[in-house]
Design a protein around this motif. Structure first.
Motif, mmCIF file in Angstrom:
data_model
loop_
_atom_site.group_PDB
_atom_site.id
_atom_site.type_symbol
_atom_site.label_atom_id
_atom_site.label_comp_id
_atom_site.label_asym_id
_atom_site.label_seq_id
_atom_site.Cartn_x
_atom_site.Cartn_y
_atom_site.Cartn_z
ATOM 1 N N GLN A 1 0.822 -1.234 0.089
ATOM 2 C CA GLN A 1 -0.075 -0.064 0.153
ATOM 3 C C GLN A 1 0.873 1.156 -0.026
ATOM 4 O OE1 GLN A 1 -2.615 -0.645 3.479
ATOM 5 N NE2 GLN A 1 -3.254 -2.391 2.514
ATOM 6 N N ALA A 2 1.922 1.145 0.778
ATOM 7 C CA ALA A 2 2.940 2.261 0.776
ATOM 8 C C ALA A 2 3.416 2.733 -0.366
ATOM 9 C CB ALA A 2 3.761 2.163 1.934
ATOM 10 N N ILE A 3 4.006 1.496 -1.064
ATOM 11 C CA ILE A 3 4.443 1.678 -2.557
ATOM 12 C C ILE A 3 3.684 2.024 -3.463
ATOM 13 C CG2 ILE A 3 5.744 0.087 -4.220
ATOM 14 C CD1 ILE A 3 7.646 0.640 -1.927
ATOM 15 N N VAL A 4 2.313 1.526 -3.377
ATOM 16 C CA VAL A 4 1.485 1.943 -4.528
ATOM 17 C C VAL A 4 1.327 3.456 -4.419
ATOM 18 C CG1 VAL A 4 -1.120 2.160 -5.004
ATOM 19 C CG2 VAL A 4 0.185 -0.260 -4.640
ATOM 20 N N ARG A 5 1.314 4.074 -3.182
ATOM 21 C CA ARG A 5 0.806 5.642 -2.911
ATOM 22 C C ARG A 5 2.275 6.328 -3.573
ATOM 23 N NH1 ARG A 5 -1.153 3.879 2.152
ATOM 24 N NH2 ARG A 5 0.929 4.465 3.130
ATOM 25 N N TYR A 6 3.308 5.619 -3.102
ATOM 26 C CA TYR A 6 4.613 6.277 -3.696
ATOM 27 C C TYR A 6 4.737 6.347 -5.157
ATOM 28 C CZ TYR A 6 9.350 6.809 -5.362
ATOM 29 O OH TYR A 6 10.398 7.149 -6.129
ATOM 30 N N LEU A 7 4.258 5.034 -5.713
ATOM 31 C CA LEU A 7 4.378 4.902 -7.034
ATOM 32 C C LEU A 7 3.353 6.005 -7.806
ATOM 33 C CD1 LEU A 7 5.355 3.231 -9.794
ATOM 34 C CD2 LEU A 7 3.569 1.775 -9.161
ATOM 35 N N HIS A 8 1.979 6.243 -7.189
ATOM 36 C CA HIS A 8 1.333 7.293 -7.986
ATOM 37 C C HIS A 8 1.696 8.548 -7.976
ATOM 38 C CE1 HIS A 8 -1.903 4.565 -8.958
ATOM 39 N NE2 HIS A 8 -1.982 3.879 -7.776
ATOM 40 N N LYS A 9 2.367 9.006 -6.731
ATOM 41 C CA LYS A 9 3.055 10.442 -6.503
ATOM 42 C C LYS A 9 4.288 10.579 -7.503
ATOM 43 C CE LYS A 9 1.930 11.264 -1.978
ATOM 44 N NZ LYS A 9 2.379 11.437 -0.461
ATOM 45 N N HIS A 10 5.037 9.344 -7.566
ATOM 46 C CA HIS A 10 6.239 9.605 -8.518
ATOM 47 C C HIS A 10 5.735 9.649 -9.920
ATOM 48 C CE1 HIS A 10 10.008 8.465 -10.312
ATOM 49 N NE2 HIS A 10 9.234 7.742 -11.190
ATOM 50 N N ARG A 11 4.505 8.929 -10.387
ATOM 51 C CA ARG A 11 3.944 9.346 -11.670
ATOM 52 C C ARG A 11 3.509 10.452 -12.155
ATOM 53 N NH1 ARG A 11 1.419 3.072 -12.243
ATOM 54 N NH2 ARG A 11 3.291 2.020 -12.992
ATOM 55 N N GLU A 12 2.736 10.960 -11.064
ATOM 56 C CA GLU A 12 2.385 12.442 -10.929
ATOM 57 C C GLU A 12 3.503 13.521 -11.288
ATOM 58 O OE1 GLU A 12 0.033 15.018 -7.802
ATOM 59 O OE2 GLU A 12 -0.875 12.933 -7.980
ATOM 60 N N TYR A 13 4.472 13.307 -10.501
ATOM 61 C CA TYR A 13 5.619 14.148 -10.521
ATOM 62 C C TYR A 13 6.279 13.941 -11.917
ATOM 63 C CZ TYR A 13 10.705 15.662 -9.998
ATOM 64 O OH TYR A 13 11.857 16.062 -10.114
ATOM 65 N N GLU A 14 6.495 12.771 -12.471
ATOM 66 C CA GLU A 14 7.005 12.604 -13.848
ATOM 67 C C GLU A 14 6.193 13.292 -14.859
ATOM 68 O OE1 GLU A 14 10.178 11.228 -14.731
ATOM 69 O OE2 GLU A 14 10.559 11.447 -12.759
ATOM 70 N N ARG A 15 4.883 13.288 -14.606
ATOM 71 C CA ARG A 15 4.057 13.871 -15.715
ATOM 72 C C ARG A 15 4.205 15.274 -15.521
ATOM 73 N NH1 ARG A 15 0.358 9.693 -14.206
ATOM 74 N NH2 ARG A 15 -0.475 11.051 -12.933
ATOM 75 N N GLU A 16 4.190 16.018 -14.397
ATOM 76 C CA GLU A 16 4.364 17.506 -14.214
ATOM 77 C C GLU A 16 5.699 17.909 -14.709
ATOM 78 O OE1 GLU A 16 3.782 18.313 -10.156
ATOM 79 O OE2 GLU A 16 1.632 17.596 -10.040
ATOM 80 N N ARG A 17 6.739 17.009 -14.698
ATOM 81 C CA ARG A 17 8.163 17.440 -15.060
ATOM 82 C C ARG A 17 8.011 17.395 -16.404
ATOM 83 N NH1 ARG A 17 13.369 14.139 -13.313
ATOM 84 N NH2 ARG A 17 13.108 13.285 -15.471
ATOM 85 N N ALA A 18 7.532 16.275 -17.179
ATOM 86 C CA ALA A 18 7.165 16.268 -18.612
ATOM 87 C C ALA A 18 6.568 17.365 -19.309
ATOM 88 C CB ALA A 18 6.766 14.991 -18.827
ATOM 89 N N SER A 19 5.449 17.805 -18.650
ATOM 90 C CA SER A 19 4.607 19.068 -18.861
ATOM 91 C C SER A 19 5.434 20.090 -18.913
ATOM 92 C CB SER A 19 3.531 19.105 -18.133
ATOM 93 O OG SER A 19 2.648 18.185 -18.257
ATOM 94 N N ALA A 20 6.182 20.559 -17.711
ATOM 95 C CA ALA A 20 7.076 21.614 -17.730
ATOM 96 C C ALA A 20 8.237 21.803 -18.709
ATOM 97 C CB ALA A 20 7.592 21.599 -16.309
ATOM 98 N N ALA A 21 8.783 20.678 -19.132
ATOM 99 C CA ALA A 21 9.647 20.585 -20.041
ATOM 100 C C ALA A 21 9.172 20.929 -21.387
ATOM 101 C CB ALA A 21 10.385 19.129 -19.977
ATOM 102 N N ALA A 22 7.876 20.304 -21.707
ATOM 103 C CA ALA A 22 7.154 20.532 -23.060
ATOM 104 C C ALA A 22 6.942 22.073 -22.925
ATOM 105 C CB ALA A 22 5.916 19.587 -23.392
ATOM 106 N N ALA A 23 6.522 22.543 -21.919
ATOM 107 C CA ALA A 23 6.050 24.157 -22.054
ATOM 108 C C ALA A 23 7.448 24.900 -22.165
ATOM 109 C CB ALA A 23 5.479 24.675 -20.621
ATOM 110 N N ALA A 24 8.507 24.622 -21.559
ATOM 111 C CA ALA A 24 9.740 25.293 -21.644
ATOM 112 C C ALA A 24 10.418 25.202 -23.104
ATOM 113 C CB ALA A 24 10.778 24.598 -20.747
ATOM 114 N N SER A 25 10.273 23.914 -23.797
ATOM 115 C CA SER A 25 10.761 23.887 -25.124
ATOM 116 C C SER A 25 9.754 24.583 -26.000
ATOM 117 C CB SER A 25 10.640 22.335 -25.399
ATOM 118 O OG SER A 25 11.026 21.914 -26.682
#
Length: 122
Positions: A82-106
């Motif tokens: 359960q703890a790892i599932v929560r971490y995994l969701h937060k990690h994927r959310e962070y990666e999506r935000e990072r990808a969006s920010a990189a796309a916007a900067a590009s």
């Protein structure tokens, strides 16, 4: 003996994690570090092996985070799962935000370069 040590987590990493949990004045024996190193490495192999078996049955070559969470639950480590599932969701959310920010900067950089090249031609 070389093969066995290749499968172990680096002792410096294990030691650093152990020290984070203990009070600053605590000391850790070499034997304690090596014992945790062995246990943690075995645990990772155990869980990964279960996840890998699942992937083989499903004809997949890549073990992903969901497979690890499934393996933890299957092996009876529900609290960890359960703890790892929560971490995994937060990690994927962070990666999506990072990808969006990189796309916007590009996009902004591309637009800026387009404007600059139009200005230079004038």
């Amino acid at each position: 003996m070389g093969d066995e040590h290749d499968k172990l987590l680096p002792i410096a990493n294990v030691s650093r994690i152990m020290k984070q949990i203990l009070p600053p004045t605590a000391k850790i024996s070499k034997e304690a570090k090596e014992t945790i190193q062995q246990c943690a490495s075995e645990f990772i192999s155990f869980v990964t092996g279960e996840a890998s078996d699942k992937c083989q049955k499903e004809n997949r070559k890549t073990v992903n985070g969901d497979d690890i969470c499934w393996a933890l639950g299957t092996l009876g480590f529900d609290d960890y799962s359960q703890a790892i599932v929560r971490y995994l969701h937060k990690h994927r959310e962070y990666e999506r935000e990072r990808a969006s920010a990189a796309a916007a900067a590009s996009s902004a950089e591309f637009a800026s370069n387009q404007t600059s090249s139009h200005t230079k031609r004038s």
